[in-house]
Structures are given as structure tokens and as C-alpha cells.
Design a protein around this motif. Structure first.
Motif, short mmCIF file in Angstrom:
data_model
loop_
_atom_site.label_atom_id
_atom_site.label_comp_id
_atom_site.label_asym_id
_atom_site.label_seq_id
_atom_site.Cartn_x
_atom_site.Cartn_y
_atom_site.Cartn_z
N GLN A 175 1.20 -1.06 0.01
CA GLN A 175 0.24 -0.24 -0.13
C GLN A 175 0.60 0.95 0.30
OE1 GLN A 175 -2.03 -1.04 3.45
NE2 GLN A 175 -3.96 -1.86 2.33
N SER A 178 2.85 1.75 -3.46
CA SER A 178 1.92 2.13 -4.44
C SER A 178 1.08 3.38 -3.66
CB SER A 178 0.27 1.11 -4.46
OG SER A 178 0.22 -0.12 -4.75
N GLU A 194 -9.33 -9.20 -4.40
CA GLU A 194 -8.50 -8.31 -3.59
C GLU A 194 -7.89 -8.30 -2.23
OE1 GLU A 194 -10.78 -4.80 -5.54
OE2 GLU A 194 -8.77 -4.89 -4.18
N PRO A 195 -6.95 -8.06 -2.16
CA PRO A 195 -6.38 -6.54 -2.31
C PRO A 195 -5.91 -6.34 -3.23
CG PRO A 195 -5.93 -7.27 -0.26
CD PRO A 195 -6.75 -8.55 -0.17
N TYR A 198 -6.66 -3.53 -5.68
CA TYR A 198 -6.66 -1.87 -4.86
C TYR A 198 -5.54 -1.14 -4.88
CZ TYR A 198 -8.89 1.12 -2.79
OH TYR A 198 -9.66 3.28 -2.26
N VAL A 201 -5.09 1.17 -7.61
CA VAL A 201 -6.31 2.09 -7.40
C VAL A 201 -5.58 3.28 -7.15
CG1 VAL A 201 -8.55 3.00 -6.82
CG2 VAL A 201 -8.49 0.44 -7.96
N ILE A 202 -5.08 2.32 -5.42
CA ILE A 202 -3.90 3.38 -4.57
C ILE A 202 -3.07 3.78 -5.31
CG2 ILE A 202 -2.69 3.52 -2.27
CD1 ILE A 202 -4.06 1.25 -0.94
N ARG A 205 -5.22 7.25 -7.70
CA ARG A 205 -4.97 7.90 -6.23
C ARG A 205 -4.08 9.71 -5.80
NH1 ARG A 205 -9.51 5.46 -3.57
NH2 ARG A 205 -11.53 5.37 -4.33
N LEU A 220 -9.79 -2.47 -14.65
CA LEU A 220 -8.70 -1.36 -14.28
C LEU A 220 -9.38 -0.65 -15.49
CD1 LEU A 220 -5.89 -2.63 -13.05
CD2 LEU A 220 -7.94 -1.47 -11.96
#
Ligand code: APR
Length: 249
Positions: A175, A178, A194-195, A198, A201-202, A205, A220
């Protein structure tokens, strides 16, 4: 496709903090079937019946017989392909920092990559369910199933079964990386579990450029992906690494 590869190479050549998220698709050209889509393992066997921790606890011999033994035969023969080698070339150029892989085949490390987060664990190690002793999968004799530890405990692969947690240290580091990367290469994943799915996406963002390599669209594509290179990883990643090396020469 060539224009897209040149565009992606231009982006990567200017970055020094790129992260890759890889899935089963990057190892298909090494002879390891994917889980979903054409020739997928889950098209043949039900993952909830054989790849879930409850199924393993209920009947380890059957899970070894139906799933793990054949995985060992396939993985024992597998070698890194051009896509794994291309990621190592991008690491050598100081562009790629870390690979977050959902694969348990160890092929990124075999290709030379030095920072690989094995998000779903590793098939290279078998662990005793009782005393936690670990054994090298390659040297395991499977004359009786399930294989047992010297202490009599049942051995299991050091992978994350469905129904189990992602190792917290791997999840946290993935995380953080990313959120901090400038670009993410998303290679050979259906982006449905998941995760792991994700992480892009992190990254998105946090302002990273998302470059996806896959012959098929995924959840995606079109939403999170900035550049979709719709092809097989071996060829696309080789061409990409070649273009980046030219720009960096
Ligand atoms: N090059 C690139 N991508 C490919 C290739 C190829 N040669 N061949 C297939 N693909 C793509 C498919 O289009 C698909 O999107 O690879 C993806 C494989 O998807 P999955 O089989 O779902 O693999 P993955 O995304 O890694 O699965 C995630 O699910 O079952 C669990 O733990 C297992 O880690 C796995 C997780």
C-alpha cells in the motif's frame, strides 16, 4: 501498438520510482496456466473446493492430490520468460524499484529482480502445520500425500489460500509503495482479487501513471488505466524495455 509502446517508454524513461503489479498472465509464457480465462485452472477445478484453507484443513490429502501436486510439477519445470527479464532490465536502469506479485512461482527472483513482494506467499517453501518447520518444495518427495514433517505434522505450501489473510507486512508495504510510486506497470492480472487489485487504485489516486499490459481488458482498463498495451507480456515487455534502454543510452 508500437506508438503506445513508444509513449509508455517515454513515460518510464523519465521516472525513477516505478512499481509493478504482476499476476498469473506474466508466467503463462513460462508454461504456467492462469487461473481465469482461456485455459484457466479455475475453469477445471473449483477454487473454493480446493484452494480454500477450510478445504485444506478438512482433507489435506485431497487438496495435495488434486491441486498442489500438479502445481509442483508445473512450477518445477517453469523458467523466467522475456517479460520477467524485461522487468529486471528496468530495475537495472534504476527505473523499476519493486515488484508486487500475486504469483507464487518465484520467477521474478529467478530472473534477477531483487525487491519482490510475494503478496500471496511463495510455493518454494512448505511449512509444517504443527511445528512450523520449513522445507524446500523442490526437494520434497511426494510418495505419500499429504507429505509429513519429522514431527508428524502435515506440510502445506507457504502460500495464501482463499480465506486467509495477506501477510500484514506485505499488505502494508504494498500500500505504501503504491501510494508513493510515479508509475505502476500492471501486468497479466485479471484485477479481480482483492486487496491486490486495489493497489493500482491507490497508485492512481496518488497521481501515478497506470500502464496495463494484458491481451484482454480488465476492470481497470478504461477506468484506472492510462495506457493499455493490449498484448502478451513477453513481446510487449521486451519491446518496452528495448525502447527504454534506447532512450536511456
Ligand atoms: N501476457 C499477459 N497477460 C496474460 C497472458 C499473457 N501471455 N495470458 C493471459 N493473460 C492475462 C489474462 O487476460 C488475465 O487477465 O492474465 C490474467 C490472468 O488472470 P488470473 O488467472 O485471474 O490471474 P491473477 O490476476 O494473477 O489472479 C489473482 O487469484 O486465484 C487467485 O491467488 C490466485 O494470485 C491469484 C489471484
Amino acid at each position: 501498438m508500437e506508438e503506445l509502446i513508444r509513449q509508455a517508454a517515454g513515460i518510464l524513461a523519465a521516472k525513477r520510482n516505478v512499481v509493478a503489479l504482476t499476476g498469473a498472465g506474466i508466467s503463462v509464457e513460462s508454461g504456467i496456466p492462469p487461473f481465469r480465462g482461456k485455459g484457466g485452472l479455475w475453469e477445471k477445478i473449483d477454487p473454493m473446493q480446493y484452494a480454500h484453507i477450510d478445504a485444506f484443513l478438512k482433507d489435506p490429502a485431497e487438496v495435495w492430490e488434486v491441486l498442489i501436486k500438479s502445481m509442483k510439477e508445473v512450477l518445477d519445470r517453469a523458467r523466467p520468460n522475456a517479460a520477467h527479464q524485461a522487468l529486471y532490465r528496468l530495475e537495472r536502469l534504476g527505473i523499476l524499484k519493486t515488484i508486487i506479485t500475486q504469483n507464487v512461482d518465484g520467477l521474478h527472483q529467478a530472473a534477477g529482480s531483487t525487491d519482490v513482494i510475494e503478496f500471496h506467499g511463495s510455493f518454494a517453501v512448505q511449512r509444517c502445520m504443527d511445528c512450523q518447520a520449513s522445507f524446500d518444495t523442490g526437494s520434497l518427495e511426494l510418495d505419500s500425500l499429504p507429505p509429513l514433517c519429522r514431527c508428524g505434522g502435515v506440510l502445506r505450501p507457504d502460500v495464501v489460500f482463499f480465506g486467509e489473510m495477506i501477510p500484514p507486512n506485505h499488505l502494508k508495504r504494498s500500500q505504501l509503495l503504491s501510494a508513493a510510486c510515479e508509475a505502476m506497470l500492471v501486468i497479466g492480472t485479471s484485477a479481480t482479487v482483492e486487496p491486490a487489485a486495489y493497489m493500482p487504485v491507490i497508485a492512481k489516486r496518488s497521481g501515478a501513471v497506470i500502464i496495463e499490459i494484458n491481451p484482454e481488458p480488465t476492470p481497470l482498463t478504461g477506468e484506472i488505466t492510462d495506457l493499455a498495451l493490449m498484448g502478451k507480456a513477453g513481446r510487449v515487455m521486451s519491446r518496452l524495455a528495448e525502447q527504454v534502454e534506447k532512450l536511456m543510452a
